[in-house]
Scaffold this motif. Structure first.
Motif, PDB file in Angstrom:
ATOM      1  N   ASP A  47       0.846  -1.190   0.000  1.00 15.74           N
ATOM      2  CA  ASP A  47       0.000   0.000   0.000  1.00 15.74           C
ATOM      3  C   ASP A  47       0.881   1.240   0.000  1.00 15.74           C
ATOM      4  O   ASP A  47       2.121   1.154  -0.051  1.00 15.74           O
ATOM      5  CB  ASP A  47      -0.981  -0.015   1.167  1.00 15.74           C
ATOM      6  CG  ASP A  47      -0.293   0.078   2.532  1.00 15.74           C
ATOM      7  OD1 ASP A  47       0.923   0.351   2.581  1.00 15.74           O
ATOM      8  OD2 ASP A  47      -0.983  -0.133   3.550  1.00 15.74           O
TER       9      ASP A  47
ATOM     10  N   ILE B 170       0.126  -5.803   1.411  1.00 15.09           N
ATOM     11  CA  ILE B 170      -1.320  -5.999   1.568  1.00 15.09           C
ATOM     12  C   ILE B 170      -1.810  -7.231   0.806  1.00 15.09           C
ATOM     13  O   ILE B 170      -2.950  -7.661   1.009  1.00 15.09           O
ATOM     14  CB  ILE B 170      -2.108  -4.767   1.088  1.00 15.09           C
ATOM     15  CG1 ILE B 170      -1.710  -4.382  -0.344  1.00 15.09           C
ATOM     16  CG2 ILE B 170      -1.924  -3.598   2.035  1.00 15.09           C
ATOM     17  CD1 ILE B 170      -2.583  -3.309  -0.947  1.00 15.09           C
ATOM     18  N   ASP B 171      -0.967  -7.824  -0.025  1.00 11.63           N
ATOM     19  CA  ASP B 171      -1.395  -9.035  -0.723  1.00 11.63           C
ATOM     20  C   ASP B 171      -0.192  -9.756  -1.311  1.00 11.63           C
ATOM     21  O   ASP B 171       0.781  -9.129  -1.733  1.00 11.63           O
ATOM     22  CB  ASP B 171      -2.384  -8.689  -1.848  1.00 11.63           C
ATOM     23  CG  ASP B 171      -3.160  -9.900  -2.344  1.00 11.63           C
ATOM     24  OD1 ASP B 171      -3.121 -10.953  -1.664  1.00 11.63           O
ATOM     25  OD2 ASP B 171      -3.807  -9.797  -3.396  1.00 11.63           O
TER      26      ASP B 171
ATOM     27  N   CYS C 135       0.345 -11.756  -4.436  1.00 10.84           N
ATOM     28  CA  CYS C 135      -0.430 -11.871  -5.666  1.00 10.84           C
ATOM     29  C   CYS C 135       0.502 -12.016  -6.858  1.00 10.84           C
ATOM     30  O   CYS C 135       1.717 -12.183  -6.696  1.00 10.84           O
ATOM     31  CB  CYS C 135      -1.338 -10.661  -5.840  1.00 10.84           C
ATOM     32  SG  CYS C 135      -0.452  -9.083  -5.900  1.00 10.84           S
TER      33      CYS C 135
ATOM     34  N   CYS D  27      -4.972 -10.044  -7.986  1.00 14.51           N
ATOM     35  CA  CYS D  27      -4.967 -10.079  -6.522  1.00 14.51           C
ATOM     36  C   CYS D  27      -6.079 -10.989  -5.995  1.00 14.51           C
ATOM     37  O   CYS D  27      -6.951 -11.437  -6.735  1.00 14.51           O
ATOM     38  CB  CYS D  27      -5.199  -8.666  -5.965  1.00 14.51           C
ATOM     39  SG  CYS D  27      -4.106  -7.399  -6.645  1.00 14.51           S
ATOM     40  N   HIS D  28      -6.051 -11.229  -4.668  1.00 14.58           N
ATOM     41  CA  HIS D  28      -7.229 -11.785  -4.022  1.00 14.58           C
ATOM     42  C   HIS D  28      -8.324 -10.720  -4.097  1.00 14.58           C
ATOM     43  O   HIS D  28      -8.053  -9.521  -3.999  1.00 14.58           O
ATOM     44  CB  HIS D  28      -6.919 -12.157  -2.575  1.00 14.58           C
ATOM     45  CG  HIS D  28      -5.956 -13.299  -2.461  1.00 14.58           C
ATOM     46  ND1 HIS D  28      -4.594 -13.113  -2.376  1.00 14.58           N
ATOM     47  CD2 HIS D  28      -6.163 -14.642  -2.452  1.00 14.58           C
ATOM     48  CE1 HIS D  28      -3.994 -14.298  -2.308  1.00 14.58           C
ATOM     49  NE2 HIS D  28      -4.919 -15.241  -2.353  1.00 14.58           N
TER      50      HIS D  28
ATOM     51  N   SER E 253     -10.483  -9.046  -2.533  1.00 17.80           N
ATOM     52  CA  SER E 253     -11.008  -8.201  -1.462  1.00 17.80           C
ATOM     53  C   SER E 253     -11.120  -6.765  -1.962  1.00 17.80           C
ATOM     54  O   SER E 253     -10.129  -6.196  -2.437  1.00 17.80           O
ATOM     55  CB  SER E 253     -10.078  -8.238  -0.250  1.00 17.80           C
ATOM     56  OG  SER E 253     -10.284  -7.114   0.579  1.00 17.80           O
TER      57      SER E 253
ATOM     58  N   VAL F 264      -8.370  -4.650  -0.485  1.00 21.45           N
ATOM     59  CA  VAL F 264      -7.040  -4.856  -1.080  1.00 21.45           C
ATOM     60  C   VAL F 264      -6.942  -4.124  -2.408  1.00 21.45           C
ATOM     61  O   VAL F 264      -5.955  -3.431  -2.695  1.00 21.45           O
ATOM     62  CB  VAL F 264      -6.769  -6.361  -1.272  1.00 21.45           C
ATOM     63  CG1 VAL F 264      -5.557  -6.583  -2.185  1.00 21.45           C
ATOM     64  CG2 VAL F 264      -6.537  -7.040   0.073  1.00 21.45           C
TER      65      VAL F 264
ATOM     66  N   GLY G  44      -4.437  -1.088  -3.229  1.00 17.42           N
ATOM     67  CA  GLY G  44      -3.456  -1.250  -4.296  1.00 17.42           C
ATOM     68  C   GLY G  44      -3.581  -0.164  -5.338  1.00 17.42           C
ATOM     69  O   GLY G  44      -2.579   0.373  -5.829  1.00 17.42           O
TER      70      GLY G  44
END
Length: 453
Positions: free
Chosen positions: A58, A64-65, A67, A88-89, A91, A94, A98
């Motif tokens: 971030d 934060i991920d 990915c 990414c996941h 969310s 997230v 991002g």
């Protein structure tokens, strides 16, 4: 290339995977500021067009991920520019963090349809392909998706391009002879262009003829359900929709206005319009509904006449039958077959008469078969079907201008007079592909897109 832009391409809802897309100048450098490869290499050093595992950070630098990123250098990308995607996941938190991180690193927010607009401006897509992208996103049937995918792949473009090229060659030859009389250029003879013009006009006419099917493919068959009150029109709509879309009571005149519902009947998508029962009435509100019912009949692709088969035909029934007779496509349904029949199929002057029961579902499969036969497309849904109203209008104007040019040839008009119509046809064809379309129209087209596409 132009300034880097970024957007979420998969929407802000919880999902297994969410995608953030970025394209433009320095987008790979910007990606390197917020994404750390597991291999510790920069994206420039990693393999192109491969999913690369790493960490997304971030704006505060926190991971934060975990990915994947994938990048592609221009011009071999969707937009024709350097492009990076983060898978990414899914969310929303997230994805939002991002995206904010990319903005802080130098990217700008993407506008509606800006990725596809850049693909168009960079010559990766013509306007028929670009408009087909939104059609593919919005497709709500397999046939509509197949046709849109074919147009994205350039099927329609390949049919239109030779026509535009012939018109361009004709105009350029004429102006070359006119502007450079001392050059050794073959003299301009209109008679040499009659055959190509006629061939192109015929090809364009065939494309225009697919629009009826294309309009239905895109919007569904506008189908007005008509009949006198309490014959089961609303029950029929509910049965076809699979749920209680419309209020049904024993009180005549319950439906006071038209009610629409899109349903799949067999292989055909119907845009059903449940109308107010047509009858003479002193009720002012119901009378307005009756007038709207009559308008729906006039504007429908298909009229579905419904009568109550458990009762003899009335004078109101016969007046509605006369109204339906004016329409090209119509089907009569003798409803309430589960209650016995006072009406025989031979009593109704329709090509298609089917006994049904909206209450039990009896006969609805036969209705679906009849609709499929009536609206089965003759052209394959491979991208060759014209579905876009703007494109149809431009092709129609081009065709009419080509007919005027051919008429001028027959009348022996001077080349400059004939070429005026040819240039008008070329201008209209350019609007279809984007070669001559105005900037305000282009902007309006891409405003239809979602952000991130």
């Amino acid at each position: 290339m132009s300034h880097a832009i970024a957007a979420i391409s998969t929407g802000l809802c919880v999902s297994a995977i969410g995608i953030i897309r970025m394209t433009g100048d320095n987008c790979i450098e910007i990606a390197n500021r917020v994404f750390t490869l597991q291999s510790k290499k920069s994206l420039w050093e990693a393999a192109e067009r491969q999913l690369l595992l790493g960490s997304l950070h971030d704006k505060a630098g926190r991971e934060i991920d975990r990915c994947c990123a994938i990048y592609c250098r221009g011009p071999q990308s969707y937009t024709g520019e350097d492009t990076v995607e983060f898978h990414c996941h899914g969310s929303p938190a997230v994805l939002a963090a991002g995206l904010e991180s990319l903005y802080c690193a130098g990217a700008l927010p993407a506008q509606r349809g800006e990725f596809t607009k850049r693909a168009f401006l960079n010559g990766k897509l013509d306007l028929t392909q670009a408009e087909a992208v939104i059609d593919l996103i919005e497709a709500d049937s397999a046939d509509a998706a197949a046709n849109a995918a074919g147009q994205v792949g350039g099927v329609l473009q390949k049919k239109l391009h030779p026509i535009y090229e012939d018109l361009t060659n004709l105009c350029s030859h004429f102006h070359a002879v006119l502007d450079y009389p001392d050059e050794d250029i073959e003299d301009f003879g209109l008679s040499n262009y009659e055959a190509p013009l006629r061939t192109d006009a015929k090809a364009l006419y065939e494309i225009l003829n697919t629009y009826g099917q294309g309009r239905i493919l895109r919007n569904g068959v506008a189908s007005a359900i008509v009949g006198r009150p309490n014959v089961g029109k609303s029950s029929l709509l509910n049965a076809l929709a699979g749920y209680d879309r419309v209020i049904v009571t024993e009180v005549a005149g319950t439906t006071r206005d038209t009610v629409e519902e899109v349903v799949q009947v067999g292989h055909t998508r119907l845009r059903l319009i449940d109308t107010a029962g047509i009858r003479q009435t002193e009720d002012r509100i119901e009378a307005i509904g009756v007038e709207r019912s009559k308008e729906a009949v006039q504007n429908a692709d298909l009229v579905i006449f419904v009568c109550d088969g458990s009762q003899p035909l009335t004078e109101d029934d016969r007046e509605i039958i006369a109204l339906c007779a004016e329409q090209e496509n119509s089907i009569a349904l003798i409803n309430k077959s589960d209650l016995g029949s006072c009406v025989e199929p031979s009593d109704l002057p329709f090509m298609q008469v089917i006994e049904v029961s909206a209450a039990t579902g009896q006969g609805l499969d036969l209705f679906a078969d009849a609709v499929d036969v009536m609206f089965a497309g003759q052209a394959p849904c491979d991208g060759s079907i014209l579905t876009n109203a703007r494109q149809y209008d431009a092709c129609r104007r081009a065709y009419e201008a080509m007919l005027e040019a051919l008429k001028g040839l027959k009348l022996g008009l001077t080349p400059d007079a004939v070429l005026t119509d040819v240039e008008a046809a070329m201008e209209a064809m350019g609007e279809v592909t984007g070669a001559t379309v105005r900037e305000d129209i282009t902007a309006r087209i891409f405003e239809r897109f979602c952000v991130g596409k």
